[in-house]
Design a protein around this motif. Structure first.
Motif, PDB file in Angstrom:
ATOM      1  N   ALA A  94      10.884   5.972  -7.870  1.00 24.81           N
ATOM      2  CA  ALA A  94      10.520   6.073  -8.722  1.00 24.81           C
ATOM      3  C   ALA A  94       9.102   6.417  -7.833  1.00 24.81           C
ATOM      4  N   ALA A  95       7.950   6.272  -8.891  1.00 20.73           N
ATOM      5  CA  ALA A  95       6.584   6.214  -8.936  1.00 20.73           C
ATOM      6  C   ALA A  95       6.110   5.912  -7.882  1.00 20.73           C
ATOM      7  N   SER A  96       6.914   5.062  -7.242  1.00 25.79           N
ATOM      8  CA  SER A  96       5.858   4.150  -6.241  1.00 25.79           C
ATOM      9  C   SER A  96       6.342   4.220  -4.973  1.00 25.79           C
ATOM     10  N   SER A  97       6.712   6.052  -5.542  1.00 27.15           N
ATOM     11  CA  SER A  97       7.558   6.876  -3.780  1.00 27.15           C
ATOM     12  C   SER A  97       5.563   7.233  -3.427  1.00 27.15           C
ATOM     13  N   MET A  98       5.111   7.474  -4.328  1.00 29.62           N
ATOM     14  CA  MET A  98       3.439   7.937  -4.293  1.00 29.62           C
ATOM     15  C   MET A  98       2.901   7.027  -3.501  1.00 29.62           C
ATOM     16  N   GLN A  99       2.696   5.935  -3.745  1.00 27.13           N
ATOM     17  CA  GLN A  99       2.019   4.622  -2.741  1.00 27.13           C
ATOM     18  C   GLN A  99       2.811   4.600  -1.260  1.00 27.13           C
ATOM     19  N   ALA A 100       3.741   5.233  -1.283  1.00 29.42           N
ATOM     20  CA  ALA A 100       5.009   5.034   0.131  1.00 29.42           C
ATOM     21  C   ALA A 100       3.814   6.145   0.861  1.00 29.42           C
ATOM     22  N   LEU A 101       3.462   7.248   0.283  1.00 29.85           N
ATOM     23  CA  LEU A 101       3.438   8.754   0.917  1.00 29.85           C
ATOM     24  C   LEU A 101       2.232   8.094   1.106  1.00 29.85           C
ATOM     25  N   ARG A 102       1.685   7.958   0.248  1.00 29.57           N
ATOM     26  CA  ARG A 102      -0.298   7.541   0.697  1.00 29.57           C
ATOM     27  C   ARG A 102      -0.436   6.709   1.165  1.00 29.57           C
ATOM     28  N   PHE A 103       0.171   5.264   1.815  1.00 27.85           N
ATOM     29  CA  PHE A 103       0.594   4.812   3.334  1.00 27.85           C
ATOM     30  C   PHE A 103       0.684   5.392   4.379  1.00 27.85           C
ATOM     31  N   TRP A 104       1.664   5.807   4.431  1.00 26.85           N
ATOM     32  CA  TRP A 104       2.706   6.585   5.369  1.00 26.85           C
ATOM     33  C   TRP A 104       0.943   7.694   6.124  1.00 26.85           C
ATOM     34  N   GLU A 105      -0.067   8.322   4.924  1.00 29.75           N
ATOM     35  CA  GLU A 105      -1.272   9.065   5.480  1.00 29.75           C
ATOM     36  C   GLU A 105      -1.760   8.276   6.004  1.00 29.75           C
ATOM     37  N   ARG A 106      -1.769   7.286   5.776  1.00 29.84           N
ATOM     38  CA  ARG A 106      -3.444   6.054   6.302  1.00 29.84           C
ATOM     39  C   ARG A 106      -2.516   5.688   7.216  1.00 29.84           C
ATOM     40  N   ARG A 107      -1.182   4.986   7.886  1.00 27.39           N
ATOM     41  CA  ARG A 107      -1.050   4.250   8.677  1.00 27.39           C
ATOM     42  C   ARG A 107       1.018   4.574   9.235  1.00 27.39           C
ATOM     43  N   PRO A 108       0.817   5.716   9.291  1.00 30.40           N
ATOM     44  CA  PRO A 108       1.898   6.953  10.061  1.00 30.40           C
ATOM     45  C   PRO A 108       2.784   5.756  10.759  1.00 30.40           C
ATOM     46  N   LYS A 109       2.016   5.343  12.420  1.00 30.89           N
ATOM     47  CA  LYS A 109       2.260   4.726  13.328  1.00 30.89           C
ATOM     48  C   LYS A 109       2.998   2.840  12.909  1.00 30.89           C
ATOM     49  N   ASP A 110       2.798   2.527  11.478  1.00 27.61           N
ATOM     50  CA  ASP A 110       3.374   1.473  10.581  1.00 27.61           C
ATOM     51  C   ASP A 110       4.449   1.999  10.184  1.00 27.61           C
ATOM     52  N   VAL A 111       4.777   2.737  10.001  1.00 28.27           N
ATOM     53  CA  VAL A 111       5.726   2.576   9.409  1.00 28.27           C
ATOM     54  C   VAL A 111       7.518   2.926   9.815  1.00 28.27           C
ATOM     55  N   ALA A 112       8.403   1.849  10.068  1.00 27.50           N
ATOM     56  CA  ALA A 112       9.264   2.295  10.669  1.00 27.50           C
ATOM     57  C   ALA A 112      10.121   3.422   9.786  1.00 27.50           C
ATOM     58  N   SER A 113      10.716   2.872   8.957  1.00 25.90           N
ATOM     59  CA  SER A 113      11.222   3.630   8.151  1.00 25.90           C
ATOM     60  C   SER A 113      10.854   4.172   6.536  1.00 25.90           C
ATOM     61  N   PHE A 114      11.676   5.204   5.793  1.00 26.87           N
ATOM     62  CA  PHE A 114      11.395   4.793   4.170  1.00 26.87           C
ATOM     63  C   PHE A 114      13.015   5.243   3.767  1.00 26.87           C
ATOM     64  N   VAL A 115      12.915   4.584   2.250  1.00 25.64           N
ATOM     65  CA  VAL A 115      13.725   4.349   2.069  1.00 25.64           C
ATOM     66  C   VAL A 115      13.398   4.546  -0.268  1.00 25.64           C
ATOM     67  N   PHE A 116      13.422   6.268  -0.466  1.00 26.22           N
ATOM     68  CA  PHE A 116      13.104   6.413  -1.613  1.00 26.22           C
ATOM     69  C   PHE A 116      14.683   6.639  -2.890  1.00 26.22           C
ATOM     70  N   CYS A 117      14.049   6.133  -3.833  1.00 30.92           N
ATOM     71  CA  CYS A 117      15.145   5.867  -4.645  1.00 30.92           C
ATOM     72  C   CYS A 117      15.090   6.568  -5.904  1.00 30.92           C
ATOM     73  N   ASN A 118      15.700   7.814  -6.121  1.00 32.23           N
ATOM     74  CA  ASN A 118      14.732   8.655  -7.602  1.00 32.23           C
ATOM     75  C   ASN A 118      13.677   8.427  -7.194  1.00 32.23           C
ATOM     76  N   PRO A 119      12.896   8.949  -6.473  1.00 32.39           N
ATOM     77  CA  PRO A 119      11.952   9.484  -5.708  1.00 32.39           C
ATOM     78  C   PRO A 119      10.829  10.457  -6.904  1.00 32.39           C
ATOM     79  N   ALA A 120       9.770   9.741  -7.393  1.00 33.85           N
ATOM     80  CA  ALA A 120       9.228  10.528  -7.727  1.00 33.85           C
ATOM     81  C   ALA A 120       7.844  11.094  -7.659  1.00 33.85           C
ATOM     82  N   PRO A 121       7.509  11.779  -6.101  1.00 31.08           N
ATOM     83  CA  PRO A 121       6.253  10.965  -5.410  1.00 31.08           C
ATOM     84  C   PRO A 121       5.113  12.654  -5.401  1.00 31.08           C
TER      85      PRO A 121
END
Length: 258
Positions: A94-121
């Motif tokens: 849900a809303a924690s997808s926002m944190q995942a995406l902001r983390f991606w903006e900061r450190r894209p090379k440190d993300v191996a993959s994403f899983v978004f469950c019922n996301p609210a980005p």
């Protein structure tokens, strides 16, 4: 030791298993316990981190309002303090997808993959007032005051066995009203939909067919904005790891089978 100080806050966490790192981010109103039914299938292959976010579960009940960036600061501080090496498989609900995406903006090379469950980005500005009203009601009436508009709609008891439902409802009712309000006000201020198109790591987007908060078509539309994302549906409600942990675990293991 299940507590640690990071970014000026005391966090309750669990770090289980060994191998490549997975980070689980729980929903507003939830806690690390939201993932209880999912974790056992993963710890034989992965190092799994989950934690109660500031203001929730057994983490510190902060009184100052916070931003999305502070939540991502919390995550970065925890990863550093626990010495968990990148890259990370990040699972959000849900809303924690926002944190995942902001983390991606900061450190894209440190993300191996994403899983978004019922996301609210993202929250459209037209909905911000409604979320702020929920926050105000939580503060003035307590969590019980928002149950009819929140939990009763997002988690009908019929979506799981009674014991699972009552355990979730009990944890939800035990939330700190001020912390809950802070989370809703933070969500109301953010819209990261435009970040989806920049995601280049492998991504899985999952919709619950019995999600009465976010229609399957809406979640599928989000998936289509992520280049190459895999989209799946399962029989699950809005709080997917609680109502359908087995189906979610199976999808995660299939996604990470390589």
């Amino acid at each position: 030791m299940p507590w640690i100080e990071a970014n000026g806050v005391s966090f309750h966490y669990k770090l289980e298993g060994a191998g490549p790192a997975i980070v689980f981010l729980h929903e507003i109103g939830g806690s690390l316990d939201s993932w209880d039914g999912v974790i056992p299938a993963l710890t034989g292959r992965f190092a799994v981190l989950r934690y109660d976010q500031r203001g929730f579960g057994l983490s510190e009940k902060v009184r100052a309002a916070y931003s999305l960036d502070q939540l991502v600061d919390d995550l970065e501080a925890l990863l550093a303090a626990l010495r968990i090496p990148a890259p990370y498989r990040i699972v959000s609900l849900a809303a924690s997808s926002m944190q995942a995406l902001r983390f991606w903006e900061r450190r894209p090379k440190d993300v191996a993959s994403f899983v978004f469950c019922n996301p609210a980005p993202g929250v459209d500005p037209s909905r911000a007032e409604a979320l702020n009203n929920v926050a105000a009601k939580a503060e003035s009436e307590g969590i019980r005051g928002i149950i009819p508009a929140m939990l009763d709609k997002s988690y009908p008891p019929s979506l799981s066995d009674r014991e699972t439902y009552e355990n979730y409802r009990g944890r939800y009712m035990a939330n700190d009203p001020v912390g809950f309000a802070h989370a809703f006000r933070m969500m109301a201020k953010n819209n990261l939909l435009q970040v989806l198109a920049s995601v280049t790591c492998p991504s899985l987007v999952i919709a619950g067919r019995q999600d009465f908060i976010r229609a399957v078509s809406v979640t599928e539309g989000i998936a289509k904005q992520i280049p190459g994302a895999r989209f799946e549906t399962i029989d699950a409600g809005h709080f997917m790891p609680t109502t359908s942990p087995g189906a979610l675990s199976a999808l995660l293991m299939d996604f990470w089978k390589d």
